[in-house]
Design a protein around this motif. Structure first.
Motif, PDB file in Angstrom:
ATOM      1  N   TRP A 128       0.956  -0.920   0.306  1.00  0.00           N
ATOM      2  CA  TRP A 128       0.052   0.004   0.203  1.00  0.00           C
ATOM      3  C   TRP A 128       0.657   1.240  -0.050  1.00  0.00           C
ATOM      4  O   TRP A 128       0.471   1.911  -0.803  1.00  0.00           O
ATOM      5  CB  TRP A 128      -0.562  -0.190   1.598  1.00  0.00           C
ATOM      6  CG  TRP A 128      -1.774   1.538   1.639  1.00  0.00           C
ATOM      7  CD1 TRP A 128      -2.513   1.769   0.730  1.00  0.00           C
ATOM      8  CD2 TRP A 128      -0.890   1.975   2.621  1.00  0.00           C
ATOM      9  NE1 TRP A 128      -2.702   3.037   1.532  1.00  0.00           N
ATOM     10  CE2 TRP A 128      -2.068   3.205   2.304  1.00  0.00           C
ATOM     11  CE3 TRP A 128      -0.331   2.411   3.653  1.00  0.00           C
ATOM     12  CZ2 TRP A 128      -2.415   4.004   3.221  1.00  0.00           C
ATOM     13  CZ3 TRP A 128      -0.180   3.486   4.893  1.00  0.00           C
ATOM     14  CH2 TRP A 128      -1.087   4.358   3.739  1.00  0.00           C
ATOM     15  N   ALA A 129       2.145   1.162   0.823  1.00  0.00           N
ATOM     16  CA  ALA A 129       2.706   2.028   0.656  1.00  0.00           C
ATOM     17  C   ALA A 129       3.198   2.496  -0.216  1.00  0.00           C
ATOM     18  O   ALA A 129       2.945   3.670  -0.445  1.00  0.00           O
ATOM     19  CB  ALA A 129       3.492   2.298   2.124  1.00  0.00           C
ATOM     20  N   ALA A 130       4.044   1.633  -1.002  1.00  0.00           N
ATOM     21  CA  ALA A 130       4.449   1.961  -2.419  1.00  0.00           C
ATOM     22  C   ALA A 130       3.661   2.274  -3.016  1.00  0.00           C
ATOM     23  O   ALA A 130       4.238   2.867  -4.604  1.00  0.00           O
ATOM     24  CB  ALA A 130       5.700   0.733  -2.288  1.00  0.00           C
ATOM     25  N   ASP A 131       2.769   1.357  -3.279  1.00  0.00           N
ATOM     26  CA  ASP A 131       2.147   1.895  -4.212  1.00  0.00           C
ATOM     27  C   ASP A 131       1.394   3.218  -4.520  1.00  0.00           C
ATOM     28  O   ASP A 131       1.038   4.078  -5.420  1.00  0.00           O
ATOM     29  CB  ASP A 131       0.680   1.418  -4.410  1.00  0.00           C
ATOM     30  CG  ASP A 131       0.910  -0.476  -5.470  1.00  0.00           C
ATOM     31  OD1 ASP A 131       2.443  -0.856  -5.553  1.00  0.00           O
ATOM     32  OD2 ASP A 131       0.032  -1.396  -5.443  1.00  0.00           O
ATOM     33  N   SER A 135       7.520   9.028  -5.194  1.00  0.00           N
ATOM     34  CA  SER A 135       8.088   8.556  -6.742  1.00  0.00           C
ATOM     35  C   SER A 135       9.285   8.395  -7.446  1.00  0.00           C
ATOM     36  O   SER A 135       9.970   8.248  -6.327  1.00  0.00           O
ATOM     37  CB  SER A 135       7.903  10.346  -7.424  1.00  0.00           C
ATOM     38  OG  SER A 135       8.646  10.604  -8.120  1.00  0.00           O
ATOM     39  N   VAL A 136       9.289   7.860  -8.317  1.00  0.00           N
ATOM     40  CA  VAL A 136      10.087   6.760  -8.665  1.00  0.00           C
ATOM     41  C   VAL A 136      12.152   7.959  -8.656  1.00  0.00           C
ATOM     42  O   VAL A 136      12.569   7.672  -8.885  1.00  0.00           O
ATOM     43  CB  VAL A 136       9.906   6.483 -10.372  1.00  0.00           C
ATOM     44  CG1 VAL A 136      11.100   5.867 -10.765  1.00  0.00           C
ATOM     45  CG2 VAL A 136       8.620   5.830 -10.241  1.00  0.00           C
ATOM     46  N   ASP A 137      11.016   9.462  -8.390  1.00  0.00           N
ATOM     47  CA  ASP A 137      11.896  10.263  -8.835  1.00  0.00           C
ATOM     48  C   ASP A 137      13.125  10.752  -7.645  1.00  0.00           C
ATOM     49  O   ASP A 137      13.881  10.896  -7.242  1.00  0.00           O
ATOM     50  CB  ASP A 137      11.451  12.030  -9.555  1.00  0.00           C
ATOM     51  CG  ASP A 137      11.147  11.600 -10.808  1.00  0.00           C
ATOM     52  OD1 ASP A 137      11.974  10.761 -11.515  1.00  0.00           O
ATOM     53  OD2 ASP A 137       9.979  12.233 -11.308  1.00  0.00           O
ATOM     54  N   ASN A 144      15.625   2.076  -6.685  1.00  0.00           N
ATOM     55  CA  ASN A 144      15.614   1.243  -6.444  1.00  0.00           C
ATOM     56  C   ASN A 144      14.454   0.309  -5.649  1.00  0.00           C
ATOM     57  O   ASN A 144      13.997  -0.666  -5.535  1.00  0.00           O
ATOM     58  CB  ASN A 144      16.682   1.236  -5.446  1.00  0.00           C
ATOM     59  CG  ASN A 144      17.811   1.920  -6.090  1.00  0.00           C
ATOM     60  OD1 ASN A 144      18.566   0.763  -6.756  1.00  0.00           O
ATOM     61  ND2 ASN A 144      18.626   2.898  -5.552  1.00  0.00           N
ATOM     62  N   PHE A 145      13.851   1.376  -5.428  1.00  0.00           N
ATOM     63  CA  PHE A 145      12.287   0.289  -4.257  1.00  0.00           C
ATOM     64  C   PHE A 145      10.812   0.579  -4.706  1.00  0.00           C
ATOM     65  O   PHE A 145      10.080   0.026  -4.711  1.00  0.00           O
ATOM     66  CB  PHE A 145      12.738   0.681  -2.897  1.00  0.00           C
ATOM     67  CG  PHE A 145      13.788  -0.018  -2.471  1.00  0.00           C
ATOM     68  CD1 PHE A 145      14.285  -1.560  -2.342  1.00  0.00           C
ATOM     69  CD2 PHE A 145      14.436   0.815  -1.861  1.00  0.00           C
ATOM     70  CE1 PHE A 145      15.370  -1.516  -1.882  1.00  0.00           C
ATOM     71  CE2 PHE A 145      15.959   0.535  -1.436  1.00  0.00           C
ATOM     72  CZ  PHE A 145      16.316  -0.913  -1.415  1.00  0.00           C
ATOM     73  N   LEU A 146      10.708   1.939  -5.270  1.00  0.00           N
ATOM     74  CA  LEU A 146       9.414   2.280  -6.216  1.00  0.00           C
ATOM     75  C   LEU A 146       9.177   1.387  -7.535  1.00  0.00           C
ATOM     76  O   LEU A 146       7.947   1.620  -7.463  1.00  0.00           O
ATOM     77  CB  LEU A 146       9.280   4.054  -5.696  1.00  0.00           C
ATOM     78  CG  LEU A 146       8.830   4.131  -4.970  1.00  0.00           C
ATOM     79  CD1 LEU A 146       8.699   5.985  -3.864  1.00  0.00           C
ATOM     80  CD2 LEU A 146       8.478   3.118  -3.082  1.00  0.00           C
ATOM     81  N   ASP A 294       1.490   6.742  -9.738  1.00  0.00           N
ATOM     82  CA  ASP A 294       1.079   6.159  -9.728  1.00  0.00           C
ATOM     83  C   ASP A 294       1.014   6.484 -11.308  1.00  0.00           C
ATOM     84  O   ASP A 294       0.645   5.258 -12.778  1.00  0.00           O
ATOM     85  CB  ASP A 294       0.337   5.052  -9.533  1.00  0.00           C
ATOM     86  CG  ASP A 294       0.239   3.688 -10.033  1.00  0.00           C
ATOM     87  OD1 ASP A 294       1.756   2.908 -10.121  1.00  0.00           O
ATOM     88  OD2 ASP A 294      -1.106   2.666  -9.915  1.00  0.00           O
ATOM     89  N   LEU A 295      -0.317   7.222 -11.341  1.00  0.00           N
ATOM     90  CA  LEU A 295      -1.031   7.684 -12.249  1.00  0.00           C
ATOM     91  C   LEU A 295      -0.601   8.021 -13.495  1.00  0.00           C
ATOM     92  O   LEU A 295      -0.535   8.270 -14.584  1.00  0.00           O
ATOM     93  CB  LEU A 295      -2.506   8.747 -11.610  1.00  0.00           C
ATOM     94  CG  LEU A 295      -3.760   9.211 -12.433  1.00  0.00           C
ATOM     95  CD1 LEU A 295      -4.551   8.102 -13.572  1.00  0.00           C
ATOM     96  CD2 LEU A 295      -4.673   9.927 -12.522  1.00  0.00           C
ATOM     97  N   LYS A 296       0.334   9.402 -12.498  1.00  0.00           N
ATOM     98  CA  LYS A 296       1.310   9.848 -13.957  1.00  0.00           C
ATOM     99  C   LYS A 296       2.357   8.435 -14.866  1.00  0.00           C
ATOM    100  O   LYS A 296       2.259   8.885 -16.249  1.00  0.00           O
ATOM    101  CB  LYS A 296       2.451  10.538 -13.229  1.00  0.00           C
ATOM    102  CG  LYS A 296       3.654  10.907 -14.099  1.00  0.00           C
ATOM    103  CD  LYS A 296       4.795  12.145 -13.631  1.00  0.00           C
ATOM    104  CE  LYS A 296       5.792  10.536 -13.209  1.00  0.00           C
ATOM    105  NZ  LYS A 296       7.216  11.548 -12.277  1.00  0.00           N
ATOM    106  N   TRP A 297       2.487   8.166 -14.279  1.00  0.00           N
ATOM    107  CA  TRP A 297       3.129   6.285 -14.709  1.00  0.00           C
ATOM    108  C   TRP A 297       2.047   5.800 -15.736  1.00  0.00           C
ATOM    109  O   TRP A 297       2.122   5.675 -17.486  1.00  0.00           O
ATOM    110  CB  TRP A 297       4.051   5.831 -14.546  1.00  0.00           C
ATOM    111  CG  TRP A 297       5.169   6.208 -13.559  1.00  0.00           C
ATOM    112  CD1 TRP A 297       5.543   6.785 -12.119  1.00  0.00           C
ATOM    113  CD2 TRP A 297       6.261   6.969 -14.495  1.00  0.00           C
ATOM    114  NE1 TRP A 297       7.385   6.750 -12.653  1.00  0.00           N
ATOM    115  CE2 TRP A 297       7.318   7.230 -13.138  1.00  0.00           C
ATOM    116  CE3 TRP A 297       6.499   5.345 -15.628  1.00  0.00           C
ATOM    117  CZ2 TRP A 297       8.551   7.400 -14.383  1.00  0.00           C
ATOM    118  CZ3 TRP A 297       7.902   6.093 -16.102  1.00  0.00           C
ATOM    119  CH2 TRP A 297       9.231   7.043 -15.414  1.00  0.00           C
TER     120      TRP A 297
END
Length: 302
Positions: A128-131, A135-137, A144-146, A294-297
């Motif tokens: 839940w936290a990672a989803d 941000s990937v940035d 590495n983890f998101l 997540d929506l951005k990607w």
């Protein structure tokens, strides 16, 4: 939240029944692709290709960009973590077996059950936290983890194309400090103290094993052929995460059913509106919107 019907789940989740490639569109994909293409052609005839880009799967541009961010350094970290954790598993298993007594069987069984439930909740919390946040940035943790969580929503069966190291490296990393402490505990405690706390020892060990194996179980939930019969049996008995159960999570916007070890806690947590309540509180306090990255990607078609 209203329960989703099987028809809604199949219509809105990633198509996984072609050989784990997500390449064949569903009827809804086709309809939406045609509509998007029509709208794009009206607004900008040069933008048709972007409008009909694959929504999911290995051909999705966002998924390809995210996959390319998997670095040699990340691979090295995963290799070290997997081998270190496996070594600690073997050491702790040998120590536990050497102190095992028949009268401790019932305690061990109860500890296993508690360990499964704890691992399932932990998988949901991390998932839940990672989803939902970050941000990937972001430095260090982003790529590495998101990154794997963002890639997984765009290309859910990419996990079936990952080898054992890439699939399990991060989860095995979590088990290292716990199993390391447990091995140290055996070293510093007397046999009498170990017997007195055997239930706690079994709980910590088994919870660590379930946590370490969570992403392998997750991988099996996306694999539609070639699984061993014992895995299929465990899935059908809902001892580990079943494929149909996990598919509910992959209905956009991926806001439910986060627990991925067994999935046992998904229904009660949804009944309590556990995750959505936390999201409401965090959004009110910080202004951050859940699943914004997540929506951005998901919108990144080119």
């Amino acid at each position: 939240m209203m329960a989703k019907s099987d028809k809604e789940i199949l219509a809105n989740s990633m198509y996984e029944d072609d050989p784990n490639g997500n390449s064949a569109p569903t009827s809804i994909d086709q309809e939406q692709g045609q509509l998007a293409a029509s709208e794009a052609a009206t607004a900008d005839p040069t933008n048709i290709a972007a409008a009909i880009s694959p929504r999911w799967g290995p051909q999705n541009k966002g998924a390809q960009e995210l996959a390319s961010l998997y670095s040699p350094g990340k691979r090295a970290q995963e290799v070290v973590c997997v081998y270190t954790c496996i070594g600690l598993m073997i050491i702790n298993l040998a120590l536990i077996m050497s102190h095992m007594r028949w009268e401790r069987i019932s305690v061990t069984f109860f500890s296993a059950l508690c360990g499964i439930l704890t691992a399932d909740f932990a998988s949901g919390l991390v998932h839940w936290a990672a989803d939902t946040w970050g941000s990937v940035d972001l430095a260090v943790i982003g790529k590495n983890f998101l990154r794997p969580f963002r890639e997984h929503h765009l290309d859910p069966t990419s996990i079936t194309r990952h080898d054992f190291i890439e699939t399990n490296g991060d989860n095995f990393m979590v088990g290292i400090p716990i199993l390391g402490y447990l091995a140290h505990y055996f070293y510093i405690k007397s046999p009498g103290e170990i017997q007195q706390n055997f239930g706690w020892i079994a709980y910590v060990f088994l919870c660590s094993i379930f946590v370490a194996m969570t992403n392998q179980i997750h991988k099996w939930s996306h694999t539609y052929w070639g699984l061993p019969r014992w895995v299929l049996l465990l899935q059908s008995c809902h001892i580990i995460l079943p494929r149909k159960h996990h598919r509910i999570h992959h209905v956009a916007p991926h806001e439910t059913y986060f627990c991925i070890t067994t999935g046992w806690l998904n229904w009660p947590l949804e009944l309590l509106r556990f995750w959505s309540s936390f999201e409401f509180i965090i959004e009110r306090l910080t202004g951050l919107k859940p699943r914004d990255d997540d929506l951005k990607w998901a919108k990144k078609l080119t």
